[in-house]
Design a protein around this motif. Structure first.
Motif, PDB file in Angstrom:
ATOM      1  N   ILE A  88     -20.772  63.214 -30.474  1.00 55.53           N
ATOM      2  CA  ILE A  88     -20.605  63.445 -29.252  1.00 55.53           C
ATOM      3  C   ILE A  88     -20.289  62.140 -28.454  1.00 55.53           C
ATOM      4  CG2 ILE A  88     -22.685  65.076 -29.191  1.00 55.53           C
ATOM      5  CD1 ILE A  88     -24.460  62.603 -28.524  1.00 55.53           C
ATOM      6  N   PHE A 100     -20.234  59.795 -24.572  1.00 56.35           N
ATOM      7  CA  PHE A 100     -20.631  59.378 -23.200  1.00 56.35           C
ATOM      8  C   PHE A 100     -19.340  58.650 -22.488  1.00 56.35           C
ATOM      9  CE2 PHE A 100     -23.940  59.125 -26.233  1.00 56.35           C
ATOM     10  CZ  PHE A 100     -24.773  60.138 -25.904  1.00 56.35           C
ATOM     11  N   ASN A 113     -28.517  67.167 -31.024  1.00 56.34           N
ATOM     12  CA  ASN A 113     -29.879  66.393 -30.535  1.00 56.34           C
ATOM     13  C   ASN A 113     -30.004  65.239 -31.346  1.00 56.34           C
ATOM     14  OD1 ASN A 113     -30.555  68.087 -28.429  1.00 56.34           O
ATOM     15  ND2 ASN A 113     -31.652  69.594 -29.736  1.00 56.34           N
ATOM     16  N   HIS A 160     -28.010  62.345 -30.798  1.00 55.37           N
ATOM     17  CA  HIS A 160     -28.635  61.756 -29.695  1.00 55.37           C
ATOM     18  C   HIS A 160     -29.821  60.883 -29.817  1.00 55.37           C
ATOM     19  CE1 HIS A 160     -30.225  61.394 -25.326  1.00 55.37           C
ATOM     20  NE2 HIS A 160     -28.830  61.595 -25.054  1.00 55.37           N
ATOM     21  N   ASP A 161     -30.429  61.470 -30.821  1.00 54.40           N
ATOM     22  CA  ASP A 161     -31.787  60.653 -30.944  1.00 54.40           C
ATOM     23  C   ASP A 161     -31.514  59.397 -31.937  1.00 54.40           C
ATOM     24  OD1 ASP A 161     -33.180  62.441 -29.626  1.00 54.40           O
ATOM     25  OD2 ASP A 161     -33.954  63.586 -31.706  1.00 54.40           O
ATOM     26  N   ILE A 191     -28.705  54.793 -23.262  1.00 52.92           N
ATOM     27  CA  ILE A 191     -28.200  56.248 -23.880  1.00 52.92           C
ATOM     28  C   ILE A 191     -28.755  57.202 -22.913  1.00 52.92           C
ATOM     29  CG2 ILE A 191     -27.612  57.997 -25.591  1.00 52.92           C
ATOM     30  CD1 ILE A 191     -25.765  55.537 -25.565  1.00 52.92           C
ATOM     31  N   SER A 243     -25.266  60.954 -19.479  1.00 51.18           N
ATOM     32  CA  SER A 243     -25.002  62.524 -19.887  1.00 51.18           C
ATOM     33  C   SER A 243     -23.901  62.742 -21.194  1.00 51.18           C
ATOM     34  CB  SER A 243     -24.281  63.237 -18.760  1.00 51.18           C
ATOM     35  OG  SER A 243     -25.438  63.095 -17.814  1.00 51.18           O
ATOM     36  N   ILE A 244     -23.818  63.588 -21.672  1.00 51.73           N
ATOM     37  CA  ILE A 244     -23.093  63.880 -22.879  1.00 51.73           C
ATOM     38  C   ILE A 244     -21.625  64.337 -22.167  1.00 51.73           C
ATOM     39  CG2 ILE A 244     -22.371  65.403 -24.855  1.00 51.73           C
ATOM     40  CD1 ILE A 244     -25.303  65.339 -25.355  1.00 51.73           C
ATOM     41  N   LYS A 268     -18.399  67.095 -26.831  1.00 52.39           N
ATOM     42  CA  LYS A 268     -19.030  67.275 -28.274  1.00 52.39           C
ATOM     43  C   LYS A 268     -18.072  67.829 -29.055  1.00 52.39           C
ATOM     44  CE  LYS A 268     -21.955  70.869 -26.301  1.00 52.39           C
ATOM     45  NZ  LYS A 268     -23.331  71.657 -26.268  1.00 52.39           N
TER      46      LYS A 268
END
Length: 377
Positions: A234, A236, A283, A286-287, A296, A300-301, A304
């Motif tokens: 992903i 940003f 997810n 992102h985590d 982060i 927003s993403i 992806k």
């Protein structure tokens, strides 16, 4: 020597085509089953980080390090040849520890690398945040690798593509090679989906995760065990660049680009040829990114995507002449290191193909070590 047909138009195939041309070869054609450079090369993060990812000073580590060291000259040459800046960033890489087990891991890495005389620094938590202020306060300590870099992989692929286009190298998209036909001791013909045939004197399979699908006559051939491994990523976007260098943890990484984009990755999944992104994969990434930096959470993403990495069962690349034909070569199974290993792969393969020059790496990473599903063709 006459014509060379390269099957696969990713970073490896394009780098081999360029090296052939620079060695005086003028009859080179590249075929790709889809779009040139639009598979795993496009999906990569562009990290050149052998020290950050190695656990020992073995032959593969040295191979990766030698290829990384070729990048300054490659970046300068491509800029002169194509006017494309591949954005080689030599700011270094920061590897963070967030738990006791992480600390143990990076200290072991620090120990062996210092014993090998490699350039690496061990930083305290405060030194880490001084270097990268947006790192999580949970970072206990870190390693700084000044010689682990990054490149803008999509610009690298574009530069290699433009070199080929400028210099008359044939580039053909939507050309899925289904079979190679042998006559005597060598391959003579590549059969493309739909029945079209292309003849050449030498053939190079650089088809990444699809290398195993190319039959030699009616058999799977020596690359039958190369399989795809999906890696989701992903990104940003920020108005201002938040990080100066690549930032790692044992579970993920952030790669800052000049334009403010931050790449985050990556998953490792056995999903066959399914290159879709998934909610669970996104997810997870992102985590892991959030663990590295709380900032982060405010982003927003932006994008992806996923790519299919070519993986051999021992995790090492397959480079060199295949046994089932005198004029058939492989440059595949680079797994997560295709961008990193493109320069040295092209160099040693072309040295062998054009000049007959062997390399210790051709012996170490050659097809002979791979046990094919077919004992003899």
């Amino acid at each position: 020597m006459s014509g060379v047909l390269i099957i696969g138009g990713g970073v490896i195939g394009l780098a081999v085509a360029r090296e052939l041309h620079k060695s005086g070869f003028r009859d080179v054609t590249v075929l790709d089953r889809g779009g040139i450079g639009r598979e795993s090369s496009y999906a990569a993060a562009g990290m050149l980080v052998p020290q950050a990812e190695a656990e020992r000073a073995d032959d593969f580590f040295r191979f990766c390090s030698e290829s990384r060291n070729l990048y300054p000259d490659l970046a300068a040459e491509l800029l002169e040849e194509t006017r494309i800046d591949i954005e080689l960033d030599r700011s270094g890489t920061l590897y963070n520890a967030f738990s006791e087990s992480d600390v143990k891991e990076i200290r072991a890495r620090f120990k062996w690398q210092r014993e090998e005389g490699l350039e690496v620094e061990r930083l305290t938590a405060s030194e880490t945040r001084k270097l990268e202020p947006f790192i999580s306060p949970d970072s206990a300590e870190s390693l700084y690798f000044p010689n682990d870099w990054q490149v803008e992989n999509r610009k690298l692929v574009e530069a290699l593509y433009q070199y080929c286009r400028i210099n008359g190298i044939g580039l053909f998209t939507d050309s899925k090679v289904e079979q190679l036909i042998r006559k005597g001791a060598g391959v003579t013909t590549a059969v493309i989906a739909g029945g079209k045939e292309i003849h050449a004197d030498y053939f190079v399979i650089a088809a990444g995760a699809w290398s195993s699908l190319i039959k030699v006559d009616e058999s799977p051939g020596e690359l039958a065990e190369v399989r795809p491994v999906r890696g989701q990523m992903i990104s940003f976007r920020t108005a201002k660049r938040l990080f100066t260098r690549v930032v790692y943890s044992p579970r993920g990484y952030l790669v800052p680009r000049r334009d403010g984009t931050i790449l985050a990755g990556a998953t490792v999944e056995n999903a066959g040829y399914d290159n879709r992104t998934t909610d669970s994969g996104v997810n997870e990434i992102h985590d892991n990114a959030l663990e590295i930096s709380p900032v982060i959470a405010n982003l927003s993403i932006n994008e992806k995507w996923s790519g299919l990495r070519p993986f051999a069962k021992d995790g090492l690349p397959i480079i060199g002449k295949l046994k089932n034909a005198d004029n058939l070569f492989a440059a595949t199974a680079h797994y997560r290191n295709g961008i990193l290993l493109a320069p040295i792969t092209a160099k040693i393969l072309v040295d062998k193909l054009v000049r007959g020059v062997d390399s210790k790496y051709l012996a170490l990473f050659g097809p002979d070590r791979v046990k094919s599903a077919i004992a003899n063709l």
